[in-house]
Design a protein around this motif. Structure first.
Motif, mmCIF file in Angstrom:
data_model
loop_
_atom_site.group_PDB
_atom_site.id
_atom_site.type_symbol
_atom_site.label_atom_id
_atom_site.label_comp_id
_atom_site.label_asym_id
_atom_site.label_seq_id
_atom_site.Cartn_x
_atom_site.Cartn_y
_atom_site.Cartn_z
ATOM 1 N N ILE A 154 0.848 -1.185 0.000
ATOM 2 C CA ILE A 154 0.000 0.000 0.000
ATOM 3 C C ILE A 154 0.888 1.241 0.000
ATOM 4 O O ILE A 154 1.874 1.303 0.751
ATOM 5 C CB ILE A 154 -0.917 0.023 1.239
ATOM 6 N N GLN A 202 -5.814 2.770 -2.143
ATOM 7 C CA GLN A 202 -7.014 2.030 -1.774
ATOM 8 C C GLN A 202 -7.890 1.823 -3.012
ATOM 9 O O GLN A 202 -7.926 2.660 -3.914
ATOM 10 C CB GLN A 202 -7.819 2.806 -0.717
ATOM 11 N N PHE A 204 -13.212 0.549 -1.108
ATOM 12 C CA PHE A 204 -12.763 0.722 0.275
ATOM 13 C C PHE A 204 -13.825 1.456 1.094
ATOM 14 O O PHE A 204 -14.026 1.172 2.273
ATOM 15 C CB PHE A 204 -11.446 1.505 0.290
ATOM 16 N N ALA A 236 -7.239 10.056 0.304
ATOM 17 C CA ALA A 236 -7.057 8.837 -0.478
ATOM 18 C C ALA A 236 -7.018 9.181 -1.959
ATOM 19 O O ALA A 236 -7.409 10.278 -2.375
ATOM 20 C CB ALA A 236 -8.194 7.843 -0.196
#
Length: 247
Positions: free
Chosen positions: A96, A131, A135, A156
């Motif tokens: 990630i 993400q 999500f 994000a």
């Protein structure tokens, strides 16, 4: 080629299996539902017979740092040991963006996974992704109080799971490259806004309330650690475009 895909029944795993098969590759799914626990050597080693490369798209449902570190540490070492026994020369892991920097909560496990692989002399690739679009869905029924859904203050850059799967296939077909360029979506979002738009599309009576989380994890969610840097590869599907497919 023949690929083993750890976590092949999860969101990214299923997309990767489908993409690999569409490109003419054979796949082996490593998942508990298929009778293979990737932390158990006796189950993993025989499953890798005849495999050319391993893609680790596995996950664990926890936000506890110790549990996440335990899972990703054991799973990564188990897979690598089995790969060595079969002479498999390419291990591709999905991490990630910002996980190694935050190194807290769930992200601590991903940081451990990266550290193990980066300690090897070669034969590995890491793709750090943002993400996925879905999500935001996890907040529909979690962290609930009456009709309020608590959402962490979070920046994000959501990306299409299919675009991440395609990037993984390019990496595994091309051979080990170490740290691959990060992949993220085309635009930054606030997680609370994503949840609100999802609830609206679903005509849900619930409301999203944004809250700042404390500590290192909370800072990392807020400060942009999870969004793409200047050299990242950007996907094309926006969150709103994905959301339209959920109607």
């Amino acid at each position: 080629m023949k690929f083993a895909i750890a976590g092949g029944t999860g969101t990214l795993g299923k997309a990767t299996v489908l993409a690999a098969q569409e490109r003419g590759h054979n796949t082996v799914v490593l998942a508990r539902s298929r009778g293979i626990d990737i932390t158990v050597p006796e189950q993993v080693t025989p499953a890798l017979e005849g495999v050319d490369a391993v893609i680790d798209a596995s996950s664990v449902a926890t936000m506890d740092a110790k549990e996440s570190v335990r899972f990703f540490g054991k799973a990564t070492r188990t897979l690598l040991a089995a790969e060595q026994e079969h002479g498999i020369g390419h291990h591709v892991a999905v991490s990630i963006i910002g996980a190694a920097r935050i190194n807290a909560g769930y992200y601590a496990g991903k940081a451990t996974q990266e550290k193990i692989l980066r300690g090897l002399s070669g034969g590995w690739s890491i793709l750090r992704a943002a993400q996925f679009h879905d999500f935001a869905l996890q907040f529909e029924d979690r962290y609930a109080f009456a009709n309020i859904r608590l959402v962490p203050r979070m920046r994000a850059q959501p990306v299409s799971v299919d675009e991440v799967a395609a990037a993984l296939l390019e990496i595994v077909e091309g051979g080990p490259q170490g740290l691959a360029p990060d992949i993220a979506g085309p635009q930054e979002e606030r997680m609370a806004d994503m949840v609100r738009r999802y609830l609206s599309v679903k005509n849900s009576p619930n409301r999203a309330l944004e809250i700042p989380l404390p500590g290192r994890l909370g800072r990392g969610l807020r400060d942009g650690s999870l969004v793409a840097g200047p050299h990242a590869r950007l996907g094309t599907q926006t969150y709103n475009e994905w959301l339209a497919t959920q109607l």
